[in-house]
Design a protein around this motif. Structure first.
Motif, PDB file in Angstrom:
ATOM      1  N   TYR A  87      12.185  -2.306  29.814  1.00 26.69           N
ATOM      2  CA  TYR A  87      11.578  -1.145  29.330  1.00 26.69           C
ATOM      3  C   TYR A  87      10.059  -1.567  28.441  1.00 26.69           C
ATOM      4  O   TYR A  87       8.994  -0.977  28.760  1.00 26.69           O
ATOM      5  CB  TYR A  87      12.345  -0.532  28.217  1.00 26.69           C
ATOM      6  CG  TYR A  87      11.504   0.788  27.765  1.00 26.69           C
ATOM      7  CD1 TYR A  87      11.469   1.993  28.922  1.00 26.69           C
ATOM      8  CD2 TYR A  87      10.898   0.936  26.811  1.00 26.69           C
ATOM      9  CE1 TYR A  87      10.896   3.162  28.448  1.00 26.69           C
ATOM     10  CE2 TYR A  87      10.241   2.067  26.313  1.00 26.69           C
ATOM     11  CZ  TYR A  87      10.166   3.128  27.261  1.00 26.69           C
ATOM     12  OH  TYR A  87       9.607   4.288  26.970  1.00 26.69           O
ATOM     13  N   ARG A  88      10.194  -2.600  27.830  1.00 32.71           N
ATOM     14  CA  ARG A  88       8.954  -3.267  26.986  1.00 32.71           C
ATOM     15  C   ARG A  88       8.145  -3.563  27.917  1.00 32.71           C
ATOM     16  O   ARG A  88       6.571  -3.445  27.831  1.00 32.71           O
ATOM     17  CB  ARG A  88       9.268  -4.433  26.207  1.00 32.71           C
ATOM     18  CG  ARG A  88      10.425  -4.056  25.257  1.00 32.71           C
ATOM     19  CD  ARG A  88       9.700  -3.938  23.751  1.00 32.71           C
ATOM     20  NE  ARG A  88      10.852  -3.363  22.773  1.00 32.71           N
ATOM     21  CZ  ARG A  88      10.335  -3.466  21.567  1.00 32.71           C
ATOM     22  NH1 ARG A  88       9.533  -3.887  20.818  1.00 32.71           N
ATOM     23  NH2 ARG A  88      11.483  -2.956  20.477  1.00 32.71           N
TER      24      ARG A  88
ATOM     25  N   LEU B  65       5.465 -10.196  22.606  1.00 37.32           N
ATOM     26  CA  LEU B  65       5.838  -8.947  21.524  1.00 37.32           C
ATOM     27  C   LEU B  65       4.480  -8.574  20.898  1.00 37.32           C
ATOM     28  O   LEU B  65       4.532  -7.278  20.882  1.00 37.32           O
ATOM     29  CB  LEU B  65       6.665  -9.634  20.513  1.00 37.32           C
ATOM     30  CG  LEU B  65       8.214  -9.639  20.840  1.00 37.32           C
ATOM     31  CD1 LEU B  65       9.015 -10.327  20.044  1.00 37.32           C
ATOM     32  CD2 LEU B  65       8.670  -8.651  21.525  1.00 37.32           C
TER      33      LEU B  65
ATOM     34  N   PRO C 167      12.824  -7.307  27.620  1.00 42.23           N
ATOM     35  CA  PRO C 167      13.510  -6.007  28.030  1.00 42.23           C
ATOM     36  C   PRO C 167      12.887  -5.392  28.931  1.00 42.23           C
ATOM     37  O   PRO C 167      11.600  -5.290  28.852  1.00 42.23           O
ATOM     38  CB  PRO C 167      13.637  -5.079  26.586  1.00 42.23           C
ATOM     39  CG  PRO C 167      13.615  -6.325  25.696  1.00 42.23           C
ATOM     40  CD  PRO C 167      12.811  -7.384  26.344  1.00 42.23           C
TER      41      PRO C 167
ATOM     42  N   ILE D 143      12.085   3.100  22.326  1.00 38.95           N
ATOM     43  CA  ILE D 143      12.161   1.788  21.273  1.00 38.95           C
ATOM     44  C   ILE D 143      12.316   2.001  19.965  1.00 38.95           C
ATOM     45  O   ILE D 143      13.178   1.179  19.329  1.00 38.95           O
ATOM     46  CB  ILE D 143      10.707   1.152  21.326  1.00 38.95           C
ATOM     47  CG1 ILE D 143      10.551   0.766  22.931  1.00 38.95           C
ATOM     48  CG2 ILE D 143      10.578  -0.028  20.578  1.00 38.95           C
ATOM     49  CD1 ILE D 143       9.196  -0.042  23.163  1.00 38.95           C
TER      50      ILE D 143
END
Lengths: 294, 412
Positions: free
Chosen positions: A149-150, A18, A147, A219
């Motif tokens: 997308y991340r 993250l 995810p 996001i």
């Protein structure tokens, strides 16, 4: 379950990943700032507002014209970049000969005006923007749910950072740019149109911010304050990396994302402050920044 | 032009005469004008909750009330969610600008700071936007009314319903300031009382946190069945979005959004928000009176949106305050905030937005609370048709019992 410093290992890996994702945003924004500062000597406080405009452009393209995410990736940076160039020509270009402080005040004021205009028309509660269908879903990595997308954000950010670095360090245009920052009159004497190049550079830096805004839209909620929240942190990143150092700002962006991620596990309350503590230490030990030349 | 000594003396004398006369003129007008200061967040992350719309509805109430022998003036300022900024404005308003009542003040840390200022200066203070139940508990003041909701009411309604539905282990994501702490505390009490357990929590920096994914992962690692969101505004909407993104909700983790406004549902979109439960004391589509009220005022609001609990609260608070002022006379109302608030407590509250209610000795206004569920996209019949009513808590049960708050006004 394996533990590291009393924290379950899967949780720690998750946090590192993250951190990398947040670092991607820091890197993209600080890259644009570093380019603008390095070549124009302007502390561009409008950067956050332009990032926000990028996200809003994506939202508008979808809701007014029906153009999806991929079109936004192309059109938003071009449109906002052009807007940036207008700003540069109309306002900022008048301040190059003055002290940094004037540029800072002007761009800060512009940022407030831009945000105020958006708040007036769109309110401040934020607008929804959905993740494009190709990038929906998530991979189960075992230790966390990642995810798609991340993951895409990290890959895209790395690509654009690398591309910008290559343009500035390895191409003829980049060589002109770097030469112009060293000695603008001399470069002009060789027949290069320096003012136009400066305008284009500003537009390029702004386009990077707008691109980051498009990446951020799915996001975070698209709202007029989204840039204000980020810009101060990003400035700290630029200061730590060394004002004007391109590679420095990219590496620092990702690294600080990681450090912030770890702080969120060990001492959540301090996670908003840790970057500024690091900035203070770096300024004391190496005033020019980690990658800067004094 | 050269300045002679005579000219200088003359101009200074004229200036001095004006400076003497001006305040006297202003004072003569001010004696018959009630000044209401709406103090809220007009630019930051809570500005969409009250903000300029909160000011617009305070003005709407003043206009509807009309001129009953005195003028009403509504001032507004932005406290930027900073307690020091908020209490400075409050002092300036009271000491210099002759403001008689301060209204709204969201963000509990600011709400509590202004509470102190109004108590010291003996000025009426109606808090609409803040959530902390301490305003009518340990920090209650004879000059204060707390108008539409508080953390106890939210905890009892949303928290209680979640535990009853089987969510008996909790992890909190809490905004690290007075509001988040109060909401976490009040909710924890209900969870424990119902036999549930608190497995942990994180305190997130406020303001300035936009990415909650790492906190959500920590919550997931705790294996709690429920993640209690003790935050508000964009913090809450970001948490909900990111929980969906990281697959938490799909794995059966329940989110308890302890404070949500209808505007948050609008920001999230029904696709993301559907199924969440939330508590309000006002919803525009609740009954005929709220619908009529909404029809009457929505043209004044940004994008023609319906009022929410806080903006409607500003409307209702101004109306009740002005009734009390008219009842006791302007001169007396201006002289003492305590007297106005006492008069307000002696009268039942009555307006289209909240129906009938009353104000308790600790300053708490007593009205019913409503538990809503966010509709599925296919259930919504039009713009802003977002909520369906699950359950009503009667006014007398909705808030903390008078004796349990620890308010010194109650003991005496």
């Amino acid at each position: 379950m394996d533990e590291i410093f009393g924290i379950p290992a899967p949780l720690l890996f998750g946090q590192l990943l993250l951190g990398l994702i947040n670092g991607a945003f820091y890197a993209m924004l600080s890259l644009g700032l570093a380019v603008i500062f390095g070549l124009l000597n302007i502390v561009n406080m409008t950067h956050g507002a332009l990032f926000m405009m990028g996200a809003f452009a994506a939202w508008m393209l979808l809701n007014y014209l029906g153009l999806g995410y991929w079109w936004a990736m192309l059109i938003a940076p071009l449109a906002i970049g052009a807007f940036g160039m207008v700003l540069e020509k109309l306002f900022i270009s008048r301040l190059y000969k003055l002290d940094h402080l004037y540029g800072l005040l002007l761009t800060f004021g512009l940022a407030l005006v831009i945000e105020g205009v958006f708040r007036n028309y769109y309110g401040s509660s934020g607008l929804p923007y959905r993740i494009p269908s190709e990038l929906q879903g998530a991979w189960d990595l075992g230790f966390m749910f990642m995810p798609v997308y991340r993951g895409w954000v990290v890959v895209a950010a790395l690509f654009f950072c690398l591309a910008t670095w290559l343009v500035i360090e390895k191409t003829r245009l980049g060589a002109y740019l770097r030469a112009a920052t060293e000695n603008a009159p001399l470069v002009q004497a060789f027949g290069v149109n320096v003012p136009r190049m400066v305008t284009l550079t500003y537009g390029g830096g702004v386009a990077l911010a707008a691109l980051a805004g498009v990446l951020a839209a799915p996001i975070y909620s698209v709202n007029p304050q989204m840039g204000t929240n980020l810009i101060i942190v990003v400035f700290a990143v630029v200061v730590i990396g060394g004002m004007g150092s391109i590679l420095g700002s990219v590496i620092t962006g990702f690294t600080l994302g990681l450090i912030e991620g770890l702080t969120k596990v060990f001492w959540p309350e301090a996670s908003a402050t840790v970057i500024f503590v690091i900035m203070a230490i770096v300024l004391l030990a190496r005033p020019a920044g980690l990658f800067g030349r004094a | 032009m050269t300045l002679t000594r005579r000219k200088l003396v003359a101009s200074v004398a004229v200036g001095a005469a004006f400076m003497q006369a001006a305040p006297r003129l202003a004072r003569a007008q001010a004696a018959n004008t009630i000044r209401i200061g709406v103090l809220n967040d007009q630019s930051g992350l809570y500005s969409y909750i009250g903000g300029v719309n909160g000011v617009a509805l305070a003005r709407a109430a003043a206009e509807e009330f009309g001129n009953r022998g005195f003028n009403v003036e509504v001032l507004a300022a932005d406290h930027q969610n900073k307690p020091d900024v908020g209490s400075n404005i409050a002092r300036q308003w009271i000491d210099r600008d002759g403001v008689d009542m301060i209204l709204d003040v969201p963000t509990s840390s600011v709400g509590l700071a202004v509470n102190q200022v109004c108590r010291e200066r003996n000025k009426a203070y109606i808090n609409v936007g803040s959530a902390t139940s301490d305003l009518t508990g340990a920090q209650c003041a004879p000059t204060t009314c707390h108008w539409v909701y508080d953390t106890y009411m939210l905890a009892k309604s949303t928290g209680g319903a979640t535990v009853r539905a089987g969510g008996d282990t909790w992890f909190f994501i809490t905004a690290d300031y007075a509001f988040g702490h109060a909401l976490e505390r009040d909710t924890s009490n209900f969870v424990r009382a119902a036999g549930g357990r608190i497995l942990g929590g994180v305190r997130t920096p406020f303001p300035g946190t936009t990415d909650f994914s790492s906190f959500l992962l920590q919550a997931q690692a705790s294996r709690a069945k429920v993640i209690g969101l003790a935050n508000a505004g964009q913090d809450t909407t970001n948490c909900i979005k990111q929980a969906a993104e990281f697959g938490l909700t799909r794995r059966g983790v329940k989110l308890a959004a302890l404070l949500m406004f209808v505007d948050d549902v609008h920001a999230l979109g029904l696709q993301t928000a559907q199924g969440l439960v939330m508590t309000e004391s006002f919803y525009w589509d609740l009954n005929d009176r709220t619908r009529a009220f909404t029809q009457r005022v929505r043209g004044r609001l940004t994008n023609n949106q319906p009022p929410n609990m806080v903006t409607a609260g500003n409307y209702s608070a101004v109306l009740h305050y002005l009734k009390a002022v008219a009842d006791m006379g302007v001169a007396q109302a201006k002289a003492s905030g305590v007297e106005v608030i006492n008069r307000m407590k002696a009268m039942p509250t009555e307006d289209d937005a909240f129906g009938t209610g009353r104000i308790r000795p600790d300053g708490r206004r007593i009205i019913p609370s409503f538990l809503f569920e966010v509709k599925k996209p296919e259930e919504s019949r039009g713009p802003w048709d977002y909520l369906k009513l699950l359950q009503t808590t009667p006014a007398e049960e909705a808030f903390r019992p008078l004796a349990e708050g620890g308010c010194p006004l109650v003991r005496s």
